[in-house]
Design a protein around this motif. Structure first.
Motif, PDB file in Angstrom:
ATOM      1  N   VAL A 123       0.855  -1.175   0.000  1.00 28.63           N
ATOM      2  CA  VAL A 123       0.000   0.000   0.000  1.00 28.63           C
ATOM      3  C   VAL A 123       0.896   1.231   0.000  1.00 28.63           C
ATOM      4  CG1 VAL A 123      -1.769   1.245   1.307  1.00 28.63           C
ATOM      5  CG2 VAL A 123      -1.792  -1.248   1.258  1.00 28.63           C
ATOM      6  N   ALA A 124       0.567   2.195  -0.858  1.00 23.42           N
ATOM      7  CA  ALA A 124       1.363   3.429  -0.957  1.00 23.42           C
ATOM      8  C   ALA A 124       1.457   4.113   0.400  1.00 23.42           C
ATOM      9  CB  ALA A 124       0.742   4.365  -1.986  1.00 23.42           C
ATOM     10  N   GLY A 125       2.671   4.526   0.758  1.00 21.26           N
ATOM     11  CA  GLY A 125       2.896   5.236   2.006  1.00 21.26           C
ATOM     12  C   GLY A 125       3.020   4.348   3.228  1.00 21.26           C
ATOM     13  N   GLU A 126       2.967   3.021   3.049  1.00 22.55           N
ATOM     14  CA  GLU A 126       3.042   2.113   4.199  1.00 22.55           C
ATOM     15  C   GLU A 126       4.174   1.107   4.037  1.00 22.55           C
ATOM     16  OE1 GLU A 126      -0.648   0.207   5.128  1.00 22.55           O
ATOM     17  OE2 GLU A 126      -1.791   2.075   4.992  1.00 22.55           O
ATOM     18  N   ALA A 127       4.641   0.599   5.180  1.00 21.30           N
ATOM     19  CA  ALA A 127       5.659  -0.455   5.196  1.00 21.30           C
ATOM     20  C   ALA A 127       4.989  -1.737   5.685  1.00 21.30           C
ATOM     21  CB  ALA A 127       6.817  -0.081   6.106  1.00 21.30           C
ATOM     22  N   LEU A 128       4.980  -2.745   4.848  1.00 26.75           N
ATOM     23  CA  LEU A 128       4.360  -4.028   5.179  1.00 26.75           C
ATOM     24  C   LEU A 128       5.334  -4.875   5.989  1.00 26.75           C
ATOM     25  CD1 LEU A 128       2.088  -6.153   4.780  1.00 26.75           C
ATOM     26  CD2 LEU A 128       3.277  -6.838   2.696  1.00 26.75           C
ATOM     27  N   GLU A 129       4.860  -5.398   7.121  1.00 25.47           N
ATOM     28  CA  GLU A 129       5.646  -6.323   7.938  1.00 25.47           C
ATOM     29  C   GLU A 129       5.258  -7.732   7.522  1.00 25.47           C
ATOM     30  OE1 GLU A 129       8.547  -7.308  10.505  1.00 25.47           O
ATOM     31  OE2 GLU A 129       7.888  -5.222  10.363  1.00 25.47           O
ATOM     32  N   LEU A 130       6.196  -8.448   6.915  1.00 27.52           N
ATOM     33  CA  LEU A 130       5.944  -9.775   6.379  1.00 27.52           C
ATOM     34  C   LEU A 130       6.219 -10.842   7.438  1.00 27.52           C
ATOM     35  CD1 LEU A 130       5.311 -10.057   3.314  1.00 27.52           C
ATOM     36  CD2 LEU A 130       7.577 -10.962   3.042  1.00 27.52           C
ATOM     37  N   GLN A 131       5.474 -11.946   7.402  1.00 29.04           N
ATOM     38  CA  GLN A 131       5.808 -13.076   8.264  1.00 29.04           C
ATOM     39  C   GLN A 131       7.165 -13.616   7.826  1.00 29.04           C
ATOM     40  OE1 GLN A 131       2.643 -15.942   7.991  1.00 29.04           O
ATOM     41  NE2 GLN A 131       1.617 -15.084   9.780  1.00 29.04           N
ATOM     42  N   ALA A 132       7.909 -14.164   8.754  1.00 31.54           N
ATOM     43  CA  ALA A 132       9.256 -14.657   8.468  1.00 31.54           C
ATOM     44  C   ALA A 132       9.237 -15.808   7.463  1.00 31.54           C
ATOM     45  CB  ALA A 132       9.934 -15.103   9.756  1.00 31.54           C
ATOM     46  N   PHE A 133      10.263 -15.850   6.634  1.00 35.06           N
ATOM     47  CA  PHE A 133      10.526 -17.018   5.805  1.00 35.06           C
ATOM     48  C   PHE A 133      11.205 -18.018   6.733  1.00 35.06           C
ATOM     49  CE2 PHE A 133      10.418 -13.684   2.590  1.00 35.06           C
ATOM     50  CZ  PHE A 133       9.731 -14.280   1.538  1.00 35.06           C
ATOM     51  N   ILE A 134      10.564 -19.142   7.020  1.00 37.68           N
ATOM     52  CA  ILE A 134      11.122 -20.148   7.934  1.00 37.68           C
ATOM     53  C   ILE A 134      11.606 -21.330   7.102  1.00 37.68           C
ATOM     54  CG2 ILE A 134      10.672 -21.666   9.889  1.00 37.68           C
ATOM     55  CD1 ILE A 134       8.481 -19.683  10.750  1.00 37.68           C
TER      56      ILE A 134
END
Length: 149
Positions: A123-134
């Protein structure tokens, strides 16, 4: 400006860091004496994604994996994970992207040797926190068992 053909260029050095540089940064004007011209440049806010790459042992413990290459498929955006396995990619356009953990950059302690991919919606203007690559860690071979006498 003189009459005839003039070229106006957007000074991208003055853009705030949270905006993407537009592809077309120039406008051409054909002016007669006494005429003025104006140009609008469409700006879009950038998006970012951050996450972590970790190895999971058989006992369930997690350890961050350093120096693993993460790239956005079909783009020039890529980054290596830090010492704890974290990464951040910024200056991205909003929309759906595919993040890849590049197989050749994985340490030898990881079982898998294939590229791992995951889609994300930015989303423009936001930082996405992704689930970890395990990723599964290889079982460490037992070299010698000590048995006291």
């Amino acid at each position: 400006a003189a009459t005839g053909c003039e070229l106006a260029t957007l000074d991208t050095r003055r853009l705030p860091p949270s905006y993407l540089v537009p592809q077309n940064r120039q406008r051409r004007f054909f002016l007669d004496a006494g005429e003025t011209g104006s140009a609008d440049f469409a700006l879009a806010r950038s998006a970012a994604v951050r996450g972590r790459v970790v190895g999971k042992g058989r006992d369930g413990s997690l350890v961050g994996l350093p120096d693993v290459l993460i790239k956005v498929r079909n783009s020039h955006h890529d980054v290596f994970t830090d010492r704890q396995g974290y990464f951040r990619l910024g200056d991205l356009a909003a929309g759906v992207i595919t993040l890849e953990v590049v197989a050749w950059s994985l340490p030898e302690t990881i079982e898998t040797r294939t590229t791992i991919a995951r889609n994300a919606i930015l989303v423009a203007g936001e930082a996405l926190e992704l689930q970890a690559f395990i990723l599964p860690l290889k079982e460490t071979p037992l070299l010698q068992r000590y048995r006291p006498m």
